[in-house]
Motif scaffolding. Structure first.
Motif, short mmCIF file in Angstrom:
data_model
loop_
_atom_site.label_atom_id
_atom_site.label_comp_id
_atom_site.label_asym_id
_atom_site.label_seq_id
_atom_site.Cartn_x
_atom_site.Cartn_y
_atom_site.Cartn_z
N UNK A 153 41.68 40.67 57.82
CA UNK A 153 42.41 41.32 56.96
C UNK A 153 43.79 41.57 57.37
N UNK A 154 44.87 40.97 56.53
CA UNK A 154 46.24 41.17 56.87
C UNK A 154 46.85 42.38 56.99
N UNK A 155 46.26 43.35 56.07
CA UNK A 155 46.59 44.62 56.02
C UNK A 155 46.39 45.17 57.29
N UNK A 156 45.53 44.91 58.14
CA UNK A 156 45.14 45.75 59.46
C UNK A 156 44.93 44.53 60.42
N UNK A 157 46.00 43.89 60.71
CA UNK A 157 45.68 42.70 61.83
C UNK A 157 45.34 43.19 62.97
N UNK A 158 45.75 44.48 63.61
CA UNK A 158 45.54 44.84 64.96
C UNK A 158 43.85 45.03 64.92
N UNK A 159 43.37 45.62 63.98
CA UNK A 159 41.85 45.89 64.03
C UNK A 159 41.07 44.63 63.68
N UNK A 160 41.46 43.80 63.02
CA UNK A 160 40.98 42.35 62.97
C UNK A 160 40.87 41.79 64.30
N UNK A 161 42.03 41.75 65.06
CA UNK A 161 41.87 41.18 66.32
C UNK A 161 40.85 41.65 67.24
N UNK A 162 40.86 43.04 67.27
CA UNK A 162 40.08 43.80 68.08
C UNK A 162 38.79 43.57 67.68
N UNK A 163 38.17 43.53 66.52
CA UNK A 163 36.87 43.38 66.04
C UNK A 163 36.48 41.75 66.55
#
Length: 230
Positions: A153-163
């Motif tokens: 999800x390019x809108x929330x890159x930090x969350x995607x990386x964490x998950x």
């Protein structure tokens, strides 16, 4: 460089073959039609400057330019070696100053940016910090590329990386207790050179064929020569 010299230089890079893991496929970055090099990674530039340029530019540049490129390549090769001698670093520091002076005789003033001037300080920095391969950024860049692949999800890159990172850690932990399933712990290597029935072969060198397999029957004279060499 003239058009013919560019074609000769790029043809060498286009036909270049290196061992696996040495660098990326540099031939993919060569565009012979437009005479360009593109999409090079930072490690590819390091390999080109340190090892490949002295060979690729041998027949496509004047002798003065080739001499400077060879001096720069030897400087980086000595600076990036696994073991550094403080006395050798003093010699490198004095030689690179002469190399830059020779460069000023050939290249225009616009060529000498702050990055070119930085060469003067690399040997002194190695004296303070030790071997370069303990401090360079190539492992960090590879890891950042791995984290970048987690982004969905390019809108929330930090969350995607964490998950993505947590999911991979969980799967890696669970795979330790799985049997009969291919995991990162029992997966065969990309270049698996294990030879089955190794006792059958005359020589004990491992490896596998990459192209067409051809069988050759040796006569008595050739067989005697092979036995003598072995």
């Amino acid at each position: 460089m003239s058009t013919q010299e560019k074609d000769l230089f790029l043809t060498v890079l286009k036909n270049l073959k290196v061992p696996d893991g040495y660098s990326s496929n540099i031939s993919r970055c060569v565009n012979l039609k437009e005479r360009k090099l593109s999409n090079l990674k930072s490690h590819d530039c390091h390999i080109l400057m340190q090892d490949i340029f002295p060979l690729a530019l041998r027949s496509s540049t004047p002798k003065q330019v080739f001499a400077i490129v060879s001096q720069l390549s030897s400087f980086f090769k000595a600076l990036c070696s696994k073991v550094l001698d403080p006395k050798e670093l003093d010699q490198l520091e004095s030689k690179i100053a002469l190399t830059l002076c020779n460069m000023e005789k050939i290249f225009p003033p616009g060529f000498f940016t702050i990055m070119v001037h930085l060469l003067i300080h690399l040997a002194a920095e190695a004296k303070l910090g030790g071997p370069v391969h303990y401090r360079w950024m190539y492992p960090i860049e590879r890891f950042l590329m791995r984290l970048k692949d987690y982004v969905r999800n390019r809108a929330y890159p930090e969350g995607s990386i964490a998950e993505g990172y947590i999911a991979e850690e969980c799967l890696t932990f669970c795979s330790r207790y799985l049997e009969g399933v291919e995991t990162v712990f029992n997966r065969p290597q990309r270049n698996c050179d294990i030879i089955e029935n190794a006792d059958v072969y005359k020589f004990s060198s491992g490896g596998r064929v990459l192209e067409k397999v051809e069988s050759v029957v040796l006569d008595q004279k050739s067989l005697a020569q092979v036995s003598t060499v072995n």
